[in-house]
Scaffold this active site. Structure first.
Site, PDB file in Angstrom:
ATOM      1  N   SER A  68       0.862  -1.186   0.000  1.00 20.52           N
ATOM      2  CA  SER A  68       0.000   0.000   0.000  1.00 20.52           C
ATOM      3  C   SER A  68       0.895   1.232   0.000  1.00 20.52           C
ATOM      4  O   SER A  68       1.564   1.523   0.996  1.00 20.52           O
ATOM      5  CB  SER A  68      -0.907   0.010   1.237  1.00 20.52           C
ATOM      6  OG  SER A  68      -1.814  -1.061   1.195  1.00 20.52           O
ATOM      7  N   LYS A  94      -7.387   1.409  -2.813  1.00 22.16           N
ATOM      8  CA  LYS A  94      -6.966   0.894  -1.500  1.00 22.16           C
ATOM      9  C   LYS A  94      -7.090   1.976  -0.438  1.00 22.16           C
ATOM     10  O   LYS A  94      -7.511   1.715   0.695  1.00 22.16           O
ATOM     11  CB  LYS A  94      -5.523   0.381  -1.558  1.00 22.16           C
ATOM     12  CG  LYS A  94      -4.975  -0.132  -0.213  1.00 22.16           C
ATOM     13  CD  LYS A  94      -5.835  -1.254   0.363  1.00 22.16           C
ATOM     14  CE  LYS A  94      -5.383  -1.686   1.758  1.00 22.16           C
ATOM     15  NZ  LYS A  94      -4.121  -2.416   1.767  1.00 22.16           N
ATOM     16  N   LYS A 142      -0.409   5.343   8.342  1.00 27.13           N
ATOM     17  CA  LYS A 142       0.299   5.656   7.095  1.00 27.13           C
ATOM     18  C   LYS A 142      -0.688   5.809   5.949  1.00 27.13           C
ATOM     19  O   LYS A 142      -0.607   6.752   5.142  1.00 27.13           O
ATOM     20  CB  LYS A 142       1.310   4.551   6.778  1.00 27.13           C
ATOM     21  CG  LYS A 142       2.042   4.716   5.451  1.00 27.13           C
ATOM     22  CD  LYS A 142       2.467   3.371   4.860  1.00 27.13           C
ATOM     23  CE  LYS A 142       1.290   2.557   4.404  1.00 27.13           C
ATOM     24  NZ  LYS A 142       1.635   1.358   3.631  1.00 27.13           N
TER      25      LYS A 142
END
Length: 295
Positions: A94, A168, A236
């Site tokens: 990711s 995502k 994150k």
């Protein structure tokens, strides 16, 4: 089809096992060698470095912590220059969408295809081969790898390079906000005198049903916060959502609120606590509020 898999941590290891079980030869590498070596008994070949792992590979999977790690392994450590033209890199990490696009452009100049293909479903989905794979890139390349993706779960071509990472991030928005909502509901239920476990059972199958309620709701009831999805990685992703929102002039109030809570949770030393552990942060927050202020 010869596969190299770089990054065999919580998610990478079970994904490798699914590929091996489907009959693909897989060579693995991980920064912590013992994590790669653990897959030898499952039939994986173990390489001493990423360049050695990708020698002769048709497909290279990366499952690494962030964009910097992906760039380091693919470019700084020499993976790209040691792949033959026609090979494909499938990045299931990711990372920020603009980084995925940059990687795709740099690899295309070498004749190497790139698919940004982050996944959702957690360790449970990786082990069961039921991951949701969000693939950005050329449709022909993704179609060509259909059998490989099928070993891991369900793949959807969501658009050009970078689109997988955008999807995502949107997925992580929903996950984070839903974790926050379930955690708050758990606290409300207990404060009101009901049983958290029975509450979760009662609303299963109703409009509030979700995988978050099923899996993370159970973690909250059992108070099991061993990391499946570490909170630092959730943060994150939320930071990347905030950056994308800023660049596209979007205001996302719910996402910003839960991002702030995860930032405080991680700063308090819970970076490696599962993201369902946000419940702990909200419980501490409420315990710190004087009774007269909470009325």
């Amino acid at each position: 089809m010869k596969i190299a898999f770089l990054g065999t941590g919580l998610m990478g290891a079970p994904m490798v096992r699914r590929l091996l079980a489907a009959g693909f030869p897989v060579t693995v590498w991980n920064r912590a060698p013992e994590k790669a070596q653990a897959l030898a008994s499952d039939g994986a070949s173990v390489a001493i470095g990423p360049v050695q792992a990708v020698a002769g590979a048709d497909v290279v999977f990366t499952m690494l912590s962030d964009g910097a790690a992906v760039a380091d392994v693919i470019f700084a450590k020499g993976v790209a220059e040691n792949l033959r033209p026609g090979a494909v890199i499938v990045d299931t990490s990711s990372i920020a969408p603009h980084l995925a696009r940059e990687h795709a452009e740099a690899l295309a100049s070498r004749g190497i295809a790139h698919v940004d293909c982050p996944v959702s479903g957690g360790v449970v989905g990786a082990e069961a081969g039921t991951l949701a794979l969000m693939a950005g890139g050329e449709a022909e390349v993704i179609t060509r790898l259909a059998a490989v993706f099928a070993a891991l779960g369900r793949v959807t071509h969501v658009g050009p390079s970078g689109a997988g990472q955008v999807c995502k991030l949107a997925n992580q928005q929903i996950v984070a906000v839903t974790i926050g909502a379930v955690a708050e509901a758990m606290m409300l239920v207990q404060a009101g005198g009901a049983d958290r476990g029975k509450f979760r059972e009662a609303i299963r199958g109703g409009f509030a049903e979700s995988r978050i309620l099923e899996l993370h709701g159970a973690r909250m009831v059992e108070r099991d916060f061993a990391p499946g999805g570490p909170s630092r990685l959730q943060l994150k992703d939320l930071d990347a959502v905030a950056a994308l929102a800023q660049s596209t002039n979007l205001t996302l109030p719910l996402t910003e609120m839960v991002r702030g809570e995860f930032a405080e949770f991680v700063a308090s030393g819970h970076g490696d606590t599962d993201h369902s552990g946000l419940l702990l942060h909200l419980e501490e927050m409420n315990a710190a509020i004087p009774a007269e202020e909470s009325k």
